[in-house]
Write a protein that holds these residues in place. Structure first.
Motif, PDB file in Angstrom:
ATOM      1  N   ARG A 140     -29.726  23.928   0.236  1.00 31.49           N
ATOM      2  CA  ARG A 140     -29.185  22.810  -0.063  1.00 31.49           C
ATOM      3  C   ARG A 140     -28.900  21.693   1.099  1.00 31.49           C
ATOM      4  O   ARG A 140     -28.727  20.490   0.716  1.00 31.49           O
ATOM      5  CB  ARG A 140     -27.954  22.864  -1.060  1.00 31.49           C
ATOM      6  CG  ARG A 140     -26.708  23.254  -0.241  1.00 31.49           C
ATOM      7  CD  ARG A 140     -25.628  23.224  -1.542  1.00 31.49           C
ATOM      8  NE  ARG A 140     -24.479  23.668  -0.971  1.00 31.49           N
ATOM      9  CZ  ARG A 140     -23.414  22.824  -0.430  1.00 31.49           C
ATOM     10  NH1 ARG A 140     -23.871  21.729  -0.300  1.00 31.49           N
ATOM     11  NH2 ARG A 140     -22.525  23.589   0.012  1.00 31.49           N
ATOM     12  N   LYS A 166     -24.584  28.813   5.505  1.00 29.75           N
ATOM     13  CA  LYS A 166     -23.853  28.052   6.239  1.00 29.75           C
ATOM     14  C   LYS A 166     -24.346  26.665   6.629  1.00 29.75           C
ATOM     15  O   LYS A 166     -24.002  25.945   7.641  1.00 29.75           O
ATOM     16  CB  LYS A 166     -23.458  28.954   7.701  1.00 29.75           C
ATOM     17  CG  LYS A 166     -22.778  30.080   7.514  1.00 29.75           C
ATOM     18  CD  LYS A 166     -21.270  30.066   7.013  1.00 29.75           C
ATOM     19  CE  LYS A 166     -20.714  31.376   6.540  1.00 29.75           C
ATOM     20  NZ  LYS A 166     -19.455  31.107   6.053  1.00 29.75           N
ATOM     21  N   GLN A 180     -22.864  21.571  14.506  1.00 30.51           N
ATOM     22  CA  GLN A 180     -22.351  22.672  15.199  1.00 30.51           C
ATOM     23  C   GLN A 180     -21.602  23.670  14.215  1.00 30.51           C
ATOM     24  O   GLN A 180     -20.900  23.214  13.435  1.00 30.51           O
ATOM     25  CB  GLN A 180     -21.457  22.388  16.239  1.00 30.51           C
ATOM     26  CG  GLN A 180     -20.606  23.670  16.857  1.00 30.51           C
ATOM     27  CD  GLN A 180     -21.202  24.442  17.804  1.00 30.51           C
ATOM     28  OE1 GLN A 180     -22.334  24.047  18.552  1.00 30.51           O
ATOM     29  NE2 GLN A 180     -20.879  25.759  17.930  1.00 30.51           N
ATOM     30  N   ASP A 181     -21.795  25.087  14.257  1.00 31.18           N
ATOM     31  CA  ASP A 181     -20.853  25.893  13.499  1.00 31.18           C
ATOM     32  C   ASP A 181     -19.659  26.175  13.970  1.00 31.18           C
ATOM     33  O   ASP A 181     -19.660  26.464  15.123  1.00 31.18           O
ATOM     34  CB  ASP A 181     -21.691  27.372  13.708  1.00 31.18           C
ATOM     35  CG  ASP A 181     -21.060  28.392  12.978  1.00 31.18           C
ATOM     36  OD1 ASP A 181     -19.742  28.388  12.583  1.00 31.18           O
ATOM     37  OD2 ASP A 181     -21.669  29.116  12.133  1.00 31.18           O
ATOM     38  N   LEU A 182     -18.712  25.790  13.357  1.00 27.73           N
ATOM     39  CA  LEU A 182     -17.480  25.243  13.726  1.00 27.73           C
ATOM     40  C   LEU A 182     -16.948  26.673  13.874  1.00 27.73           C
ATOM     41  O   LEU A 182     -15.747  26.670  14.797  1.00 27.73           O
ATOM     42  CB  LEU A 182     -16.811  24.460  12.882  1.00 27.73           C
ATOM     43  CG  LEU A 182     -17.336  22.785  12.686  1.00 27.73           C
ATOM     44  CD1 LEU A 182     -16.334  22.135  11.720  1.00 27.73           C
ATOM     45  CD2 LEU A 182     -17.102  22.363  14.036  1.00 27.73           C
ATOM     46  N   ALA A 220     -25.542  21.264   8.956  1.00 30.67           N
ATOM     47  CA  ALA A 220     -24.043  20.686   9.153  1.00 30.67           C
ATOM     48  C   ALA A 220     -23.600  20.686  10.685  1.00 30.67           C
ATOM     49  O   ALA A 220     -22.690  20.623  10.740  1.00 30.67           O
ATOM     50  CB  ALA A 220     -23.409  21.743   8.164  1.00 30.67           C
ATOM     51  N   ASP A 247     -22.606  13.320  19.384  1.00 28.24           N
ATOM     52  CA  ASP A 247     -23.411  13.628  20.584  1.00 28.24           C
ATOM     53  C   ASP A 247     -24.766  13.864  20.134  1.00 28.24           C
ATOM     54  O   ASP A 247     -25.324  13.228  19.112  1.00 28.24           O
ATOM     55  CB  ASP A 247     -22.849  15.163  20.912  1.00 28.24           C
ATOM     56  CG  ASP A 247     -22.954  16.124  19.900  1.00 28.24           C
ATOM     57  OD1 ASP A 247     -23.373  15.954  18.926  1.00 28.24           O
ATOM     58  OD2 ASP A 247     -22.006  17.174  19.947  1.00 28.24           O
ATOM     59  N   ALA A 288     -23.930  16.905  14.605  1.00 28.45           N
ATOM     60  CA  ALA A 288     -25.336  16.989  15.526  1.00 28.45           C
ATOM     61  C   ALA A 288     -26.518  17.413  14.714  1.00 28.45           C
ATOM     62  O   ALA A 288     -27.503  16.723  14.938  1.00 28.45           O
ATOM     63  CB  ALA A 288     -25.009  18.654  16.388  1.00 28.45           C
TER      64      ALA A 288
HETATM   65  C1  LHQ Z   1     -20.017  25.390   7.880  1.00 27.94           C
HETATM   66  C2  LHQ Z   1     -20.353  24.366   8.700  1.00 27.94           C
HETATM   67  C3  LHQ Z   1     -20.079  24.103   9.904  1.00 27.94           C
HETATM   68  C4  LHQ Z   1     -19.814  26.420  10.133  1.00 27.94           C
HETATM   69  C5  LHQ Z   1     -20.303  23.902   6.527  1.00 27.94           C
HETATM   70  N1  LHQ Z   1     -19.883  25.370  10.612  1.00 27.94           N
HETATM   71  N2  LHQ Z   1     -19.800  26.582   8.663  1.00 27.94           N
HETATM   72  C6  LHQ Z   1     -20.792  19.934  19.700  1.00 27.94           C
HETATM   73  C7  LHQ Z   1     -20.270  20.920  20.701  1.00 27.94           C
HETATM   74  C8  LHQ Z   1     -19.342  21.458  20.598  1.00 27.94           C
HETATM   75  C9  LHQ Z   1     -18.350  22.056  19.556  1.00 27.94           C
HETATM   76  C10 LHQ Z   1     -18.722  21.089  18.397  1.00 27.94           C
HETATM   77  O1  LHQ Z   1     -19.390  20.619  17.822  1.00 27.94           O
HETATM   78  C11 LHQ Z   1     -20.598  19.729  18.277  1.00 27.94           C
HETATM   79  C12 LHQ Z   1     -21.283  18.884  17.628  1.00 27.94           C
HETATM   80  C13 LHQ Z   1     -21.071  18.806  16.165  1.00 27.94           C
HETATM   81  O2  LHQ Z   1     -21.862  18.907  15.423  1.00 27.94           O
HETATM   82  S1  LHQ Z   1     -19.219  18.231  15.677  1.00 27.94           S
HETATM   83  C14 LHQ Z   1     -19.291  18.266  14.009  1.00 27.94           C
HETATM   84  C15 LHQ Z   1     -19.680  19.748  13.114  1.00 27.94           C
HETATM   85  N3  LHQ Z   1     -19.764  19.720  11.754  1.00 27.94           N
HETATM   86  C16 LHQ Z   1     -18.873  19.132  11.063  1.00 27.94           C
HETATM   87  O3  LHQ Z   1     -17.819  18.801  11.219  1.00 27.94           O
HETATM   88  C17 LHQ Z   1     -19.333  19.337   9.601  1.00 27.94           C
HETATM   89  C18 LHQ Z   1     -18.496  20.317   8.590  1.00 27.94           C
HETATM   90  N4  LHQ Z   1     -18.969  20.519   7.325  1.00 27.94           N
HETATM   91  C19 LHQ Z   1     -18.599  19.577   6.623  1.00 27.94           C
HETATM   92  O4  LHQ Z   1     -17.896  18.572   6.806  1.00 27.94           O
HETATM   93  C20 LHQ Z   1     -18.948  19.933   5.091  1.00 27.94           C
HETATM   94  O5  LHQ Z   1     -19.169  21.192   5.100  1.00 27.94           O
HETATM   95  C21 LHQ Z   1     -20.533  19.280   4.884  1.00 27.94           C
HETATM   96  C22 LHQ Z   1     -19.846  17.505   4.396  1.00 27.94           C
HETATM   97  C23 LHQ Z   1     -21.318  19.537   5.826  1.00 27.94           C
HETATM   98  C24 LHQ Z   1     -20.828  19.556   3.375  1.00 27.94           C
HETATM   99  O6  LHQ Z   1     -19.922  19.764   2.320  1.00 27.94           O
HETATM  100  P1  LHQ Z   1     -19.953  20.482   1.126  1.00 27.94           P
HETATM  101  O7  LHQ Z   1     -21.406  20.269   0.642  1.00 27.94           O
HETATM  102  O8  LHQ Z   1     -18.829  20.355   0.165  1.00 27.94           O
HETATM  103  O9  LHQ Z   1     -20.166  22.146   1.521  1.00 27.94           O
HETATM  104  P2  LHQ Z   1     -19.100  23.270   2.020  1.00 27.94           P
HETATM  105  O10 LHQ Z   1     -18.097  22.218   2.945  1.00 27.94           O
HETATM  106  O11 LHQ Z   1     -18.502  23.883   0.831  1.00 27.94           O
HETATM  107  O12 LHQ Z   1     -19.866  23.974   3.104  1.00 27.94           O
HETATM  108  C25 LHQ Z   1     -20.480  25.223   2.542  1.00 27.94           C
HETATM  109  C26 LHQ Z   1     -20.456  26.189   3.069  1.00 27.94           C
HETATM  110  O13 LHQ Z   1     -20.872  26.028   4.660  1.00 27.94           O
HETATM  111  C27 LHQ Z   1     -19.051  26.694   3.590  1.00 27.94           C
HETATM  112  O14 LHQ Z   1     -18.866  28.186   3.676  1.00 27.94           O
HETATM  113  P3  LHQ Z   1     -18.341  29.213   2.737  1.00 27.94           P
HETATM  114  O15 LHQ Z   1     -18.418  30.562   3.334  1.00 27.94           O
HETATM  115  O16 LHQ Z   1     -16.714  28.510   2.662  1.00 27.94           O
HETATM  116  O17 LHQ Z   1     -18.972  29.006   1.356  1.00 27.94           O
HETATM  117  C28 LHQ Z   1     -18.562  26.236   4.922  1.00 27.94           C
HETATM  118  O18 LHQ Z   1     -17.721  26.667   5.746  1.00 27.94           O
HETATM  119  C29 LHQ Z   1     -19.952  26.193   5.430  1.00 27.94           C
HETATM  120  N5  LHQ Z   1     -19.841  25.105   6.645  1.00 27.94           N
HETATM  121  N6  LHQ Z   1     -20.238  23.302   7.517  1.00 27.94           N
HETATM  122  N7  LHQ Z   1     -20.253  22.891  10.578  1.00 27.94           N
END
Ligand code: LHQ
Length: 265
Positions: A60, A25, A66-68, A64, A147, A116
């Motif tokens: 890798r 994740k 917070q776990d969304l 990423a 944050d 984060a």
């Molecule tokens: C994930 C995540 C993730 C869960 C990848 N969660 N599974 C504070 C307080 C309260 C609430 C909310 O937030 C916060 C602070 C924060 O941090 S807000 C920001 C949260 N993070 C994001 O919005 C980033 C979300 N992720 C992405 O945009 C992309 O995954 C990135 C750019 C990091 C990487 O993209 P790729 O290399 O194309 O990888 P992917 O998207 O295919 O992800 C691989 C796996 O990881 C995938 O799972 P799966 O089961 O389908 O293989 C994603 O769902 C999982 N994953 N980030 N934050």
């Protein structure tokens, strides 16, 4: 602490190596993972044998954010969610734990650092990144604000204009771009990232730990001080550094034309 090791911790050559460990994740933060990291910051990092910390991620990605899947979109009573309480409970202790620790933190950003995760990396003292790593202020893409100190440190590192652009647009910033704009210390070829980051950490671990800690305190306080307060602070901290064993050893080694053996005392 739960059985699952979501953060690995080992002490090697006086360096506490902390590895975020949910690679499937992308090392995104669950409550449990944040709790384990906090426990290491509280209980392992302050130990005297730890003289530097290396923070990195397994797999890798670095992290990423917070776990969304654990980010609530409604409150327990079905009303509005309280994300502020998650930030207070999970993330503020991590950032303050890193910044207030008087041990030097190296962050080896081994892949994508988002949300984060990006700002946790930037809270460390020396940030190095793999050549293919990226930094994404992902918050605005999901309707949130930066944050983990992102709105504090980014304008100071890269200036208000670039900080505004990368936080509002949430574009991926490559490691090379991050280095060129002063966001991180340097870019390292991917295959040697961990080894070189560990070398930086072991170098720090052999240095005068108290002086490094006081330097970190001075740099922290400089962010809010005027010049005259900072000059007074430096005089006070120099007084403290001058009372350490490592200062005596540094001067003795200089006079004897030998390599100093600092004990971190
Ligand atoms: C994930 C995540 C993730 C869960 C990848 N969660 N599974 C504070 C307080 C309260 C609430 C909310 O937030 C916060 C602070 C924060 O941090 S807000 C920001 C949260 N993070 C994001 O919005 C980033 C979300 N992720 C992405 O945009 C992309 O995954 C990135 C750019 C990091 C990487 O993209 P790729 O290399 O194309 O990888 P992917 O998207 O295919 O992800 C691989 C796996 O990881 C995938 O799972 P799966 O089961 O389908 O293989 C994603 O769902 C999982 N994953 N980030 N934050």
């Amino acid at each position: 602490m739960s059985e699952e090791r979501l953060v690995l911790c080992e002490i090697v050559e006086n360096v506490a190596v902390l590895t975020l460990n949910r690679p499937e994740k992308l090392n995104s933060f669950t409550r449990a993972m944040a709790g384990q990291l906090r426990e290491y910051l509280d209980k392992v990092v302050p130990q005297p044998q730890v003289r530097a910390v290396l923070l990195t991620g397994a797999g890798r990605a670095f992290c990423a954010g917070q776990d969304l899947n654990e980010a609530p979109t409604e409150g327990q009573d079905g009303g509005q969610p309280d994300l502020g309480s998650i930030v207070r409970e999970l993330y503020i202790p991590l950032v303050t734990g890193i910044r207030q620790s008087e041990k030097p933190f190296v962050c080896a950003v081994n892949g994508v650092a988002a949300g984060a995760g990006a700002n946790l990396a930037l809270a460390c003292d020396i940030v190095v990144a793999a050549s293919d790593a990226t930094f994404v202020q992902a918050f605005s893409k999901i309707g949130l604000v930066p944050d983990c100190g992102g709105t504090f440190i980014l304008p100071r590192l890269i200036g208000l204009g670039k900080a505004s652009a990368i936080t509002m647009l949430a574009e991926k910033v490559s490691a090379d771009e991050a280095s060129a704009m002063g966001m991180i210390y340097k870019v390292i070829e991917k295959t040697s990232l961990q080894q070189q980051a560990f070398e930086i950490a072991t170098t720090l671990a052999k240095m005068p730990t108290r002086a490094l800690g006081l330097t970190k305190r001075a740099l922290n306080l400089s962010l809010g001080n005027d010049l005259s307060s900072q000059l007074d602070l430096e005089a006070m901290l120099q007084g403290e550094a001058g009372r350490t064993e490592d200062f005596k050893e540094g001067i003795a080694a200089f006079k004897e034309k030998r390599v100093p053996r600092f004990q971190g005392k």
